[in-house]
Motif scaffolding. Structure first.
Motif, PDB file in Angstrom:
ATOM      1  N   GLU A  70      87.260  44.339  49.863  1.00  0.00           N
ATOM      2  CA  GLU A  70      87.274  43.167  48.987  1.00  0.00           C
ATOM      3  C   GLU A  70      86.025  43.160  48.104  1.00  0.00           C
ATOM      4  OE1 GLU A  70      88.711  39.932  47.186  1.00  0.00           O
ATOM      5  OE2 GLU A  70      89.745  40.767  48.938  1.00  0.00           O
ATOM      6  N   ASP A  71      86.220  42.985  46.797  1.00  0.00           N
ATOM      7  CA  ASP A  71      85.115  42.913  45.840  1.00  0.00           C
ATOM      8  C   ASP A  71      84.395  41.575  46.018  1.00  0.00           C
ATOM      9  OD1 ASP A  71      83.392  42.826  43.708  1.00  0.00           O
ATOM     10  OD2 ASP A  71      84.910  43.105  42.159  1.00  0.00           O
ATOM     11  N   ILE A  72      83.096  41.601  46.410  1.00  0.00           N
ATOM     12  CA  ILE A  72      82.319  40.372  46.594  1.00  0.00           C
ATOM     13  C   ILE A  72      81.097  40.366  45.675  1.00  0.00           C
ATOM     14  CG2 ILE A  72      83.084  40.028  48.970  1.00  0.00           C
ATOM     15  CD1 ILE A  72      80.387  41.174  49.891  1.00  0.00           C
ATOM     16  N   GLU A  73      81.160  41.139  44.593  1.00  0.00           N
ATOM     17  CA  GLU A  73      80.013  41.244  43.677  1.00  0.00           C
ATOM     18  C   GLU A  73      79.628  39.878  43.108  1.00  0.00           C
ATOM     19  OE1 GLU A  73      77.017  43.286  41.564  1.00  0.00           O
ATOM     20  OE2 GLU A  73      78.389  44.062  43.079  1.00  0.00           O
ATOM     21  N   GLU A  74      80.622  39.090  42.700  1.00  0.00           N
ATOM     22  CA  GLU A  74      80.322  37.786  42.097  1.00  0.00           C
ATOM     23  C   GLU A  74      79.689  36.851  43.117  1.00  0.00           C
ATOM     24  OE1 GLU A  74      82.555  34.177  39.642  1.00  0.00           O
ATOM     25  OE2 GLU A  74      83.648  35.993  40.193  1.00  0.00           O
ATOM     26  N   ARG A  75      80.215  36.866  44.351  1.00  0.00           N
ATOM     27  CA  ARG A  75      79.639  36.008  45.379  1.00  0.00           C
ATOM     28  C   ARG A  75      78.201  36.398  45.686  1.00  0.00           C
ATOM     29  NH1 ARG A  75      79.100  36.900  51.340  1.00  0.00           N
ATOM     30  NH2 ARG A  75      81.267  37.528  51.511  1.00  0.00           N
ATOM     31  N   LYS A  76      77.915  37.700  45.768  1.00  0.00           N
ATOM     32  CA  LYS A  76      76.548  38.154  46.016  1.00  0.00           C
ATOM     33  C   LYS A  76      75.620  37.727  44.870  1.00  0.00           C
ATOM     34  CE  LYS A  76      76.408  40.384  49.960  1.00  0.00           C
ATOM     35  NZ  LYS A  76      75.456  40.019  51.024  1.00  0.00           N
ATOM     36  N   ARG A  77      76.134  37.808  43.642  1.00  0.00           N
ATOM     37  CA  ARG A  77      75.310  37.401  42.504  1.00  0.00           C
ATOM     38  C   ARG A  77      74.986  35.914  42.582  1.00  0.00           C
ATOM     39  NH1 ARG A  77      76.799  35.357  37.769  1.00  0.00           N
ATOM     40  NH2 ARG A  77      78.984  35.861  38.159  1.00  0.00           N
ATOM     41  N   HIS A  78      75.994  35.105  42.951  1.00  0.00           N
ATOM     42  CA  HIS A  78      75.761  33.662  43.089  1.00  0.00           C
ATOM     43  C   HIS A  78      74.743  33.396  44.200  1.00  0.00           C
ATOM     44  CE1 HIS A  78      78.370  31.571  40.320  1.00  0.00           C
ATOM     45  NE2 HIS A  78      79.368  32.396  40.595  1.00  0.00           N
ATOM     46  N   GLU A  79      74.852  34.129  45.307  1.00  0.00           N
ATOM     47  CA  GLU A  79      73.916  33.927  46.412  1.00  0.00           C
ATOM     48  C   GLU A  79      72.487  34.203  45.968  1.00  0.00           C
ATOM     49  OE1 GLU A  79      75.184  36.397  49.599  1.00  0.00           O
ATOM     50  OE2 GLU A  79      76.880  35.126  50.161  1.00  0.00           O
ATOM     51  N   LEU A  80      72.303  35.302  45.210  1.00  0.00           N
ATOM     52  CA  LEU A  80      70.966  35.637  44.732  1.00  0.00           C
ATOM     53  C   LEU A  80      70.448  34.572  43.767  1.00  0.00           C
ATOM     54  CD1 LEU A  80      71.368  39.490  44.149  1.00  0.00           C
ATOM     55  CD2 LEU A  80      70.079  38.363  45.964  1.00  0.00           C
ATOM     56  N   GLN A  81      71.342  34.066  42.900  1.00  0.00           N
ATOM     57  CA  GLN A  81      70.925  33.028  41.959  1.00  0.00           C
ATOM     58  C   GLN A  81      70.517  31.754  42.688  1.00  0.00           C
ATOM     59  OE1 GLN A  81      74.315  32.685  39.376  1.00  0.00           O
ATOM     60  NE2 GLN A  81      73.692  34.367  38.047  1.00  0.00           N
ATOM     61  N   LEU A  82      71.325  31.355  43.684  1.00  0.00           N
ATOM     62  CA  LEU A  82      71.018  30.151  44.436  1.00  0.00           C
ATOM     63  C   LEU A  82      69.712  30.307  45.214  1.00  0.00           C
ATOM     64  CD1 LEU A  82      74.568  29.195  45.764  1.00  0.00           C
ATOM     65  CD2 LEU A  82      73.242  27.987  44.033  1.00  0.00           C
ATOM     66  N   ALA A  83      69.533  31.492  45.826  1.00  0.00           N
ATOM     67  CA  ALA A  83      68.302  31.740  46.576  1.00  0.00           C
ATOM     68  C   ALA A  83      67.089  31.719  45.646  1.00  0.00           C
ATOM     69  CB  ALA A  83      68.396  33.079  47.308  1.00  0.00           C
ATOM     70  N   HIS A  84      67.247  32.299  44.424  1.00  0.00           N
ATOM     71  CA  HIS A  84      66.128  32.322  43.476  1.00  0.00           C
ATOM     72  C   HIS A  84      65.782  30.906  43.041  1.00  0.00           C
ATOM     73  CE1 HIS A  84      64.081  32.898  39.572  1.00  0.00           C
ATOM     74  NE2 HIS A  84      63.638  34.023  40.116  1.00  0.00           N
ATOM     75  N   ARG A  85      66.808  30.064  42.785  1.00  0.00           N
ATOM     76  CA  ARG A  85      66.549  28.693  42.366  1.00  0.00           C
ATOM     77  C   ARG A  85      65.808  27.912  43.444  1.00  0.00           C
ATOM     78  NH1 ARG A  85      72.217  26.691  40.002  1.00  0.00           N
ATOM     79  NH2 ARG A  85      72.566  28.519  38.713  1.00  0.00           N
ATOM     80  N   ALA A  86      66.179  28.163  44.699  1.00  0.00           N
ATOM     81  CA  ALA A  86      65.565  27.407  45.790  1.00  0.00           C
ATOM     82  C   ALA A  86      64.117  27.811  46.021  1.00  0.00           C
ATOM     83  CB  ALA A  86      66.367  27.607  47.073  1.00  0.00           C
ATOM     84  N   SER A  87      63.737  29.031  45.607  1.00  0.00           N
ATOM     85  CA  SER A  87      62.398  29.530  45.916  1.00  0.00           C
ATOM     86  C   SER A  87      61.507  29.698  44.677  1.00  0.00           C
ATOM     87  CB  SER A  87      62.498  30.881  46.637  1.00  0.00           C
ATOM     88  OG  SER A  87      63.143  31.848  45.834  1.00  0.00           O
ATOM     89  N   HIS A  88      62.000  29.347  43.495  1.00  0.00           N
ATOM     90  CA  HIS A  88      61.218  29.556  42.276  1.00  0.00           C
ATOM     91  C   HIS A  88      61.189  28.281  41.434  1.00  0.00           C
ATOM     92  CE1 HIS A  88      61.602  33.712  43.468  1.00  0.00           C
ATOM     93  NE2 HIS A  88      60.733  34.059  42.549  1.00  0.00           N
ATOM     94  N   ASP A  89      60.105  28.135  40.679  1.00  0.00           N
ATOM     95  CA  ASP A  89      59.901  26.989  39.806  1.00  0.00           C
ATOM     96  C   ASP A  89      60.857  27.059  38.619  1.00  0.00           C
ATOM     97  OD1 ASP A  89      58.518  24.747  38.607  1.00  0.00           O
ATOM     98  OD2 ASP A  89      57.622  26.212  37.242  1.00  0.00           O
ATOM     99  N   ALA A  90      61.571  25.969  38.346  1.00  0.00           N
ATOM    100  CA  ALA A  90      62.586  25.967  37.297  1.00  0.00           C
ATOM    101  C   ALA A  90      61.980  26.146  35.909  1.00  0.00           C
ATOM    102  CB  ALA A  90      63.395  24.673  37.359  1.00  0.00           C
TER     103      ALA A  90
END
Length: 545
Positions: A319-339
């Protein structure tokens, strides 16, 4: 403005979301998968009620799973709502991406339709974004592909914080609905495949029909499928791949037969593949495309037999999960970085500092922490070895202790982890005179200049407001002082914003991270030194005036 605790809340919610998404793919049946979807909303997305409405073959939607209220579950589970009523609901209200929100001011017109629903009484909202008992929020689930076939609708109610979800919460719910649709599609596909496999094993007289059923399910599956040899010298070699897998990897079927998954997997993921190359194994890893790039996929293995007593083969669902992995990285980056600046935020800074500090200070005799090598102990291989702290035998994890120079401004040769606390001088007056737009532009440019002025591997973080922190490892006293001067000189030149040149100064305090100190003690030490320097420079300026 985001509070200091919100990144922690986001990280905690993100971890819960990752877990409930993973749980979707462990359910054994379609019914278990539907219940896992409802339970995941309550467990991972902070809603008190969740209902999964599944599209039936006749087009109407049935309440297939409910979570959060046994009374509501007993009352409405199994009840059916017409497709017409559901389409009316999904066409009205406020579109939040794929989500549909119907406020109580509009939802009253739906009270008499045939869609099963559960409502609780409650007081009217006290503020604008407070959740009303008759508010409705729906997350449609669509099958993968260009047709956007509706599989069902998730209905959620009663957010635990009592407020309408913000952009991050909406995106999390939308991503969860997308993953739920994939899990439901996969559960249906696995159910069909399992029925085909049972027929292959038990119905010898219908063998040809069963083989055709299997072939169609394999060839026309919307996600990748592969059959590989099991056992023998050619174990793992791909015998057959469907069109979806060939398109995903950009390789024709004739070429795919030359490989095994071990030939295609990313070098860092080979261990993960080996641990899951058995019946029932599942993993998330990267496979190589023909163009040299890699795509994140989810692998699930099962065993099929050619005949009852014949050779066994490994059937792998990809199963292609590339989009989900990208979203996970984006969400993790938002939670740990200054907007605003994109720098690590306060939570991430504290996490990085904490990773370098242990609770006990280094007690080596005359050697720096980087030079120290603990004596080898055979028990160490089993997680038990000689401790360099006090000579006692105990758990040891190769921790390199952080130490601080002891010579003050004189470099004594010790290299440590320097913590530079930076506070901008004159920033408040810029905000007051020219507005927050100019102030934000100044903060962005200062962040860029600080990042440019440090080495690769150093950390520049925004602590909040006009305060920044730099972590620079392997520096002596003189090195740290030189770095502070260079960074101050980099900040001082004018900053142009909308054709206007503005200036800010900077005060730096240098602290040192030492094992035995807490993160707050380290930051407070650097902060105090910065305050002393700022006060000293202020006195010099007054005398000069």
């Amino acid at each position: 403005m985001e509070t200091e605790s919100e990144p922690y809340v986001r990280l905690a919610t993100l971890r819960q979301l990752h877990q409930v998404v993973a749980d979707l793919n462990t359910a054994r049946s379609l019914a278990d998968t539907l219940q896992a979807v409802a339970d995941g909303i309550v467990a991972g997305l902070n809603y008190e009620l969740a209902c999964v409405n599944l599209v039936r073959p006749d087009g109407d939607l049935v309440v297939a799973a409910f979570a959060g209220s046994p009374a509501a579950e007993a009352l409405i589970t199994g009840r059916v709502g017409s497709r017409t009523s559901w389409e009316r609901r999904l066409s009205m209200g406020e579109p939040w991406g794929d989500l549909r929100f119907i406020p109580h001011t509009e939802g009253w017109v739906l009270m008499e339709d045939d869609v099963p629903q559960w409502h609780t009484e409650g007081p009217a909202p006290r503020f604008e974004d407070e959740w009303h008992p008759h508010d409705r929020l729906y997350a449609p689930m669509y099958a993968s592909g260009s047709g956007r076939e509706l599989l069902g609708v998730i209905s959620v109610d009663r957010p635990r914080n009592g407020r309408h979800p913000g952009p991050w919460g909406r995106e999390a719910l939308q991503m969860y609905a997308s993953q739920s649709a994939i899990a439901i599609s996969n559960a249906r596909l696995r159910s069909n495949m399992q029925r085909a496999l049972v027929r292959l094993e038990r119905e010898q007289q219908a063998l040809r029909a069963s083989e055709e059923s299997f072939r169609q399910a394999f060839e026309y599956a919307p996600s990748g499928m592969a059959i590989a040899e099991m056992g023998g010298d050619q174990h793992g070699r791909l015998l057959r791949t469907n069109d979806a897998l060939c398109r995903l990897l950009g390789r024709p079927a004739s070429v795919m037969r030359r490989y095994s998954f071990a030939d295609l997997v990313h070098p860092e993921d080979i261990g993960t593949l080996l641990r899951t190359s058995a019946e029932g194994g599942r993993a998330e890893l990267r496979l190589g495309r023909r163009d040299g790039t890699y795509v994140w996929v989810s692998l699930r293995n099962s065993v099929v037999a050619d005949t009852a007593d014949g050779p066994r083969f490994l059937l792998t669902h990809v199963e292609d999960i590339e989009e989900r992995k990208r979203h996970e990285l984006q969400l993790a980056h938002r939670a740990s970085h200054d907007a605003l600046t994109g720098l690590p935020n306060s939570a991430e800074l504290r996490s990085r500092l904490s990773a370098r500090l242990c609770e006990r200070p280094f007690a080596g005799s005359g050697a720096s922490a980087d030079e120290y090598e603990p004596p080898y102990d055979h028990e160490h291989e089993h997680g038990f070895g000689f401790s360099p702290v006090d000579g006692a035998v105990g758990p040891y994890d190769h921790h390199v202790h952080s130490v601080a120079p002891t010579g003050g401004d004189i470099d004594d040769g010790t290299k440590g982890l320097a913590v530079l606390f930076c506070d901008l001088d004159g920033f408040k007056s810029i905000n007051d005179r020219f507005g927050h737009h100019t102030g934000d532009a100044v903060l962005i440019e200062v962040a860029r200049r600080l990042t440019t002025g440090v080495r690769d591997g150093d950390t520049v973080a925004r602590l909040g407001g006009d305060e920044f922190v730099v972590l620079a490892d392997g520096l002596g006293s003189a090195d740290a002082a030189d770095l502070a001067v260079r960074l101050r000189n980099a900040i001082i030149p004018p900053i142009r914003v909308d054709g206007r040149a503005v200036r800010v100064g900077a005060s730096f305090g240098i602290g040192w991270a030492e094992c035995g100190m807490t993160v707050e003690e380290v930051l407070n030490s650097a902060d105090q030194r910065m305050y002393i320097e700022k006060r000293s420079r202020s006195k010099v300026h007054r005398r000069a005036g």
